[in-house]
Design a protein around this motif. Structure first.
Motif, PDB file in Angstrom:
ATOM      1  N   VAL A   1      38.761  39.896  45.686  1.00 35.96           N
ATOM      2  CA  VAL A   1      39.589  39.529  44.538  1.00 35.96           C
ATOM      3  C   VAL A   1      40.909  40.280  44.611  1.00 35.96           C
ATOM      4  O   VAL A   1      41.984  39.703  44.403  1.00 35.96           O
TER       5      VAL A   1
ATOM      6  N   ILE B   1      31.860  34.265  45.351  1.00 43.94           N
ATOM      7  CA  ILE B   1      33.297  34.465  45.553  1.00 43.94           C
ATOM      8  C   ILE B   1      33.714  33.925  46.913  1.00 43.94           C
ATOM      9  O   ILE B   1      34.713  33.217  47.051  1.00 43.94           O
TER      10      ILE B   1
ATOM     11  N   ALA C   1      40.908  42.699  39.692  1.00 44.72           N
ATOM     12  CA  ALA C   1      39.581  43.061  40.198  1.00 44.72           C
ATOM     13  C   ALA C   1      38.752  43.677  39.077  1.00 44.72           C
ATOM     14  O   ALA C   1      37.574  43.352  38.906  1.00 44.72           O
TER      15      ALA C   1
ATOM     16  N   SER D   1      44.281  38.272  45.053  1.00 44.55           N
ATOM     17  CA  SER D   1      45.284  38.291  43.974  1.00 44.55           C
ATOM     18  C   SER D   1      46.586  38.860  44.504  1.00 44.55           C
ATOM     19  O   SER D   1      47.648  38.353  44.195  1.00 44.55           O
TER      20      SER D   1
ATOM     21  N   PHE E   1      37.548  41.048  36.788  1.00 46.36           N
ATOM     22  CA  PHE E   1      36.389  40.373  37.369  1.00 46.36           C
ATOM     23  C   PHE E   1      35.134  41.218  37.215  1.00 46.36           C
ATOM     24  O   PHE E   1      34.053  40.708  36.931  1.00 46.36           O
TER      25      PHE E   1
END
Lengths: 304, 444, 310
Positions: free
Chosen positions: B164, B221, B191, B168, B194
């Motif tokens: 993540v 994911i 992160a 991102s 999440f």
């Protein structure tokens, strides 16, 4: 409609395989309260042992399918059970009574080890196997769609039902089954009453591995390809099945397996095939949150 | 039984060779059962299907090896006094304590050494690259150590937060053209978010359920990254991720008219080493921040609550500690550091794809934490240097790497369940010299 | 105290000493599937008093505790904690909120310490919520802003005070798991007290203690009651503890309340004797029990004062 029936057949077949693996999870959980992360890899080893046995039988010249299948099943169950036994003996038994993360980490380590062990020894590439059983029965037919019930599917369901029947009898009727149920209830008390707890736990792993190896062979025959990684996903899905059915409950494991097989098949058929694994995981999370005891499990009262 | 035999042997000074032989024989038999299929026969692809290759000599080696090994083990056990396990635990704990104490002195020294590394005479591009990789795993290890070592939550999907963070960073940087220094905190924030989103429903689950749910989450994911083509470009990955700049000065050879780059600004000749050394310092700084943060938070109430939750959740609840929130902070903070490391990874590689975020990564990071000793900061450093540095140095053994990691995890757990260097110093001491407590009567 | 009929006695909410009711339990019922562990129990426990709950094994005592402290959600019933300025309906609260907001602390039958943490840390964790506030929910504490240092020093002082009460100052920096059994029991009580409770629930605190330790425990509990003016609720098998220090005793049998009153009242209650000794007719208490009970009345157990040593 025809499409639906076809998916139903496929789903039940897949569910039977998941159910057989799920029993191993549920039994081990019932008796020592841990998730045997390496169980998916035992299934994978069962598939490889089955593949090797098929090839050897082919070389020897035993080609009558029922006989070959029977021999392969017996040989693979025996040899895979040795793996089940060894895993318990090496990675779990020394950790009984240790802090709670230890057996989990050990199980993860075992799973990683077994995957790479097979990858090193058998190669990383996919192993294809020529179809052993061909043909099938046409159930329905329209201009556009044919509903097929293949002989392989019949065989898978028959083998699963037969094994389940034998297995249920063992648990209900034999001394081993009684010892196992006793250990599930209360290990200390069982030990005091003269039950050899260590041996009972070993035998639980052995039977679990035996059933997983059958699932591995059925998987091999059904899909015709295996690799060292199949245990990972199949393991998680079978575990989901065990949780969905109610972990610790044997009929629950079978029911959960069927449901997961059906859900996965229908999801792939009607939604997107790419996200079929996501479906299984989502179910796992949802069940754990909203009904942690599963469909057939007993409620667990927290001991304070 | 073994203990009794040991006592008997100790008393009589004799060893029952027959029993040992029997035990070794049984082990050899099991080894034969294990090896006969998977080791002895290999399936090979031949034209027209599959063929078989036989390696019976390997089976013989395995069986003989197991026989001798088991014999030696049993002999050692019989001839030594019982109760050795406790002694060994104590000895290892002393070693752990010593390492911990040494780390107080050696820690700053190590940091100085790490800072000096690029300027050492033996240092070259290759060494700095490996050092960067090692430090990155140290940082990941420290991040996961918060979750596993302190809070006792077995997270098997740590790579998800790493992914993540990396995605991102890459997406924000590519689409919005923001600089590294803005993207980095954003990636960490994503992160952590999440972590909270995943953690909120699942953190009330039992430990082993949590493990498998996080494992599943890591896979989800990856599957999403692989299949959401419009957003993540699927298996093709994201390329052209901007490289970090030195506070606005790019590390590029060519400079556009009227702009400056790192080497022109400082009047240096262009060298590709500049960026590599800069990346190394960047991850070193990030890792040190992670460490400082952990050391500090351990001494704060929330850190103590994490450890208390690891020890006994029911007792925590009886003392008014909100277990879900407390675990959630550990999860989110661990995720945040994973996210930072992920964005570093993205900017270093310049290209990311779902390939880099498999379960194997999670397993490697977990192995670093477990082998080093759960909760031990210096243990993570040692484990990362040995595991990552070691495998980089012995490239030809690459294929045995994961086999060894898996095997080591089992062995360490069996041998020392809290990890090799696990040793815990109290976070505070009672100062017994100070005058007696003034706290007297107090209403509840 | 009039002898009530069985029907009304079950829901008797009087407190023998006439103290203000700190805890009121009304019609508490807890079922596990078909098993009724606690069956329509009502009683009240006074503030700054020691209330003991006694009864044979399986009478439902620990289940009652678990309902009180939120670990079980009762099937039926109302549990009111009245702290004067504020009332709490415990059956509606999560377990940790009961400790956090209503200030009910407890100990466990099988000691639950944080074994790998030091004795002092165990006591500091008990002050978690106050320290969290002081550390600005970690944010300020992380950067050393605000009064966290001071709050931590005060927390340590408070912990030291309780370490002195339970004579564990010397072991403050040792791991809790390394303490001997009796010391672990004392530490658990100290830990519960460190959370500044209004009601302290003790689940068999004397289990496994030798007579000397048991006498010290009595001293400690009386000291807590007198010095800190909080309510104590006590489950105990050991009659010497119960009879000597309790102000009020509630007797459970098979999940139902069978007697409620002062120690003297309960001791003389034929229903209690029946429950403990089976179907003896209520004409006379057997000799050995009478002796046992009489002995328990002697308050002069040695070791007094040592509890507060230091």
């Amino acid at each position: 409609m025809e499409y639906f029936v076809q998916q139903l057949i496929n789903g039940v077949t897949l569910g039977a395989i998941y159910g057989l693996i799920a029993i191993g999870y549920t039994m081990v959980y019932g008796i020592i309260g841990m998730i045997n992360f390496a169980h998916g890899d035992i299934f994978m080893i069962g598939a490889f042992v089955g593949l090797i046995a098929f090839l050897i039988l082919g070389l020897v010249g035993i080609t009558w399918v029922p006989l070959a299948l029977l021999i392969v099943l017996v040989v693979a169950m025996l040899l895979t059970s040795v793996y089940g036994w060894t895993v318990e003996r090496i990675a779990y038994r020394p950790l009984r009574g240790s802090h709670r993360l230890a057996p989990l980490i050990s199980a993860i380590g075992m799973s990683i080890f077994l995957q790479n062990y097979v990858q090193l020894l058998q190669g990383a590439r996919v192993r294809p196997m020529p179809p052993v059983i061909q043909g099938g029965i046409t159930l329905m037919e329209t201009e556009t769609f044919v509903v097929q019930l293949s002989y392989v599917q019949i065989m898978i369901v028959l083998v699963t039902v037969a094994l389940m029947a034998i297995f249920a009898t063992i648990i209900a009727r034999t001394a081993l089954g009684r010892a196992q149920r006793a250990c599930e209830q209360d290990r200390t008390m069982a030990a005091l009453l003269g039950i050899n707890v260590d041996r009972t736990i070993s035998l639980t792993f052995v039977t679990g591995a035996g059933l997983a190896s059958v699932a591995g062979i059925l998987f091999l025959v059904y899909y015709g390809v295996i690799d060292f990684y199949i245990g990972f996903l199949a393991g998680i899905k079978a575990f989901t099945a065990a949780v969905l059915g109610g972990i610790g409950s044997l009929p629950g494991a079978m029911l959960g397996g069927l449901l997961i097989g059906l859900i996965e098949t229908f999801w792939s058929a009607y939604f997107t095939i790419e996200y079929k694994d996501v479906a299984a995981f989502s179910i796992l999370v949802l069940v754990l949150i909203f009904r942690p005891t599963g469909l057939l499990g007993r409620p667990e009262v927290e001991k304070v | 039984m073994a203990v009794e035999a040991g006592k008997r042997a100790a008393l009589e000074g004799t060893v029952d060779f027959q029993a040992i032989l029997k035990e070794a024989g049984l082990a050899a038999l099991v080894a034969f059962g294990l090896a006969i299929s998977i080791v002895g026969v290999r399936t090979v692809t031949i034209p027209g299907g599959l063929g078989l290759e036989y390696r019976w000599e390997w089976v013989v080696i395995a069986v003989v090896g197991v026989f001798l090994g088991r014999f030696a083990l049993a002999y050692r056990r019989e001839t030594r006094s019982p109760g050795r396990r406790a002694e060994r635990e104590e000895a290892m704990d002393r070693i752990g304590a010593q390492v911990q104490r040494m780390a107080k002195v050696a820690g700053p020294l190590l940091v100085v050494l790490a800072i000096a590394l690029p300027w050492m005479p033996f240092s070259n591009r290759y060494i700095v690259d490996i050092a960067t990789l090692v430090v990155m795993y140290i940082m990941l290890g420290w991040g996961l150590n918060i979750v596993v070592g302190l809070a006792g939550l077995l997270d098997l999907g740590y790579v998800a937060f790493y992914a993540v963070g990396a995605y991102s960073y890459a997406l924000i940087a590519v689409y919005f053209d923001l600089s590294f220094w803005i993207c980095l905190p954003l990636a960490g924030l994503f992160a952590a978010t999440f972590g909270v989103l995943l953690g909120f429903p699942v953190l009330r689950l039992r430990g082993d359920y949590l493990a498998i749910v996080t494992l599943g989450f890591g896979e989800i994911i990856r599957v999403v990254l692989l299949n959401w083509y419009e957003f993540t470009r699927g298996p093709d990955g994201i390329s052209g991720i901007p490289r970090p700049s030195f506070f606005g000065l790019p590390f590029s050879r060519r400079v556009q008219e009227g702009e400056q780059s790192f080497h022109t600004f400082f009047g240096l000749d262009f060298s590709s080493m500049h960026r590599i050394v800069f990346l190394y310092y960047l991850i070193l700084a990030l890792a040190l921040i992670t460490n400082l943060f952990t050391m500090r938070i351990r001494k704060l109430p929330v850190g103590r609550a994490w450890e208390a939750l690891r020890e006994d959740e029911i007792a925590c609840r009886s003392l008014g500690i909100n277990p879900t929130n407390t675990k959630l902070t550990a999860f989110a903070i661990g995720a945040m550091f994973g996210g930072f490391a992920g964005s570093f990874f993205a900017t270093r590689q310049g290209f990311i794809s779902p390939e880099s975020f498999t379960f194997v990564e999670s397993a490697v990071i977990l192995a670093i934490v477990v082998l080093g000793g759960m909760g031990s900061q210096i243990g993570v450093v040692i484990a990362a240097v040995v595991l990552i540095g070691g495998t980089e140095l012995f490239r030809e053994l690459e294929q045995f790497r994961m086999l060894a990691f898996g095997g080591l995890m089992v062995l360490i757990m069996v041998w020392r369940p809290r990890g090799l260097l696990a040793h815990r110093d109290p976070t505070m001491l009672l100062d017994t010299d100070s005058p007696s407590a003034t706290a007297g009567k107090s209403s509840p | 105290m009039s002898v009530a009929t069985a029907e009304t006695a079950n829901h008797d909410l009087t407190i023998p000493s006439g103290a203000r009711a700190l805890l009121t339990v009304e019609h508490l019922t807890m079922r596990f599937g078909g098993l009724v562990a606690v069956d329509d129990v009502s009683f009240a426990a006074g503030d700054a008093e020691i209330t003991a709950i006694i009864g044979p094994n399986g009478a439902g005592k620990t289940t009652l505790f678990n309902c009180l402290t939120g670990f079980y959600k009762p099937t039926v019933g109302r549990l009111t904690l009245d702290r004067g300025e504020k009332q709490f309906l415990l059956e509606r609260m999560d377990d940790f909120r009961i400790a956090q907001q209503a200030h009910v602390a407890r100990t466990f039958q099988n000691i639950r310490l944080f074994p790998a943490m030091s004795v002092l840390e165990n006591l500091i964790v008990a002050q978690h919520n106050a320290l969290m506030r002081a550390s600005g929910y970690t944010v300020f504490g992380l950067f050393g802003i605000g009064g966290y240092q001071k709050a931590e020093r005060e927390a340590i002082d408070w912990a030291r005070y309780w370490l002195e009460q339970v004579r564990l100052v010397e072991r403050a920096d040792d791991n809790a798991g390394d303490l001997p059994y009796g010391a672990q029991r004392r530490l658990e009580i100290a830990r519960a007290m460190c959370s500044r409770p209004a009601l302290l629930c003790l689940d068999e605190p004397a289990a496994g203690l030798n007579p000397r330790e048991s006498a010290e425990l009595n001293e400690l509990l009386l000291y807590i009651k007198q010095q800190h003016k909080i309510g104590l609720l006590l489950i105990e098998h050991d009659m010497s503890v119960v009879m000597e220090i309790s102000d009020h005793i509630v007797v459970l049998d098979y999940g139902r309340k069978i007697s409620d009153g002062t120690p003297a009242h309960v001791r003389a209650d034929p229903a209690v004797v029946r429950a403990y000794l089976g179907e003896e007719e209520d004409d006379e208490i057997p000799a050995e029990v009478a002796a046992d009970l009489a002995e328990d009345q002697d308050p002069g157990a040695d070791g007094s004062g040592e509890v507060r040593g230091g």
